[in-house]
Write an enzyme that holds these catalytic residues in place. Structure first.
Site, short mmCIF file in Angstrom:
data_model
loop_
_atom_site.label_atom_id
_atom_site.label_comp_id
_atom_site.label_asym_id
_atom_site.label_seq_id
_atom_site.Cartn_x
_atom_site.Cartn_y
_atom_site.Cartn_z
N GLY A 38 0.84 -1.49 0.11
CA GLY A 38 0.04 -0.08 0.03
C GLY A 38 0.95 1.47 -0.04
N VAL A 43 7.08 0.85 5.36
CA VAL A 43 7.55 -0.21 4.81
C VAL A 43 7.66 0.24 3.20
CG1 VAL A 43 8.60 -2.30 4.36
CG2 VAL A 43 7.75 -1.89 6.57
N CYS A 44 6.44 0.09 2.90
CA CYS A 44 6.42 0.55 1.32
C CYS A 44 7.08 1.80 0.91
CB CYS A 44 4.76 0.69 0.92
SG CYS A 44 4.23 -1.14 1.11
N THR A 45 6.78 3.03 1.62
CA THR A 45 7.38 4.18 1.43
C THR A 45 8.82 4.01 1.51
OG1 THR A 45 5.28 5.36 2.15
CG2 THR A 45 7.42 6.69 2.03
N LEU A 48 10.05 2.03 -1.74
CA LEU A 48 9.89 2.74 -3.17
C LEU A 48 10.77 3.89 -3.17
CD1 LEU A 48 6.18 2.27 -4.11
CD2 LEU A 48 8.00 0.92 -4.72
#
Length: 148
Positions: A38, A43-45, A48
């Site tokens: 998401g 963690v995704c931020t 990416l």
């Protein structure tokens, strides 16, 4: 995860501006699909933004990077603008691409997974992180790519 050597399943998904993007548009190029749970999650931020900071490592290898999650095109637009992400983010709200690549997690969100596709549309590498709270560091991901 989808198996190495298989033909990559075709998909058409909207980008952050709502324009439909198909995998077939990238025929003749290597593509790295990054499935992630998401937008704007810690963690995704971090993941990416790590890839953003090292995007030249992908381009030097001739690889187009495409992020895919179940978030809406508007969420992707805001996320990409906020973090200045230089690659496509595609919205898989129905999880059709995640299902086709066997990258759907147990909570109904995309797993944290990576699929490298060659110029002819064949899967060269397919990998998913066991724990969604971590991501493949750039150096490890590049080592896997270079081995494929």
């Amino acid at each position: 995860m989808i198996e190495k050597g298989k033909q990559a399943p075709e998909f058409s998904l909207p980008d952050a501006q709502g324009k439909m993007v198909s995998l077939s548009e990238f025929k003749g190029k290597k593509v790295l699909l990054i499935f992630y749970p998401g937008d704007d999650t810690p963690v995704c931020t971090a993941q990416l933004c790590d890839y953003r900071n090292n995007v030249t490592q992908f381009t030097q290898r001739g690889i187009e990077v495409i992020g895919i999650s179940g978030d809406s095109p508007e969420s992707h637009r805001q996320f990409a603008e906020k973090h200045e992400l230089p690659f496509l983010l595609l919205s898989d709200e129905a999880h059709s691409a995640a299902k086709a690549y066997d990258a759907l997690g147990f909570l109904g969100m995309s797993q944290r997974a990576y699929v490298l596709i060659d110029e002819q549309g064949t899967v060269l590498l397919a990998y998913s992180d066991f724990l969604p709270i971590t991501y493949q560091p750039m150096k490890d991901l590049l080592a896997r790519i270079d081995e494929s």
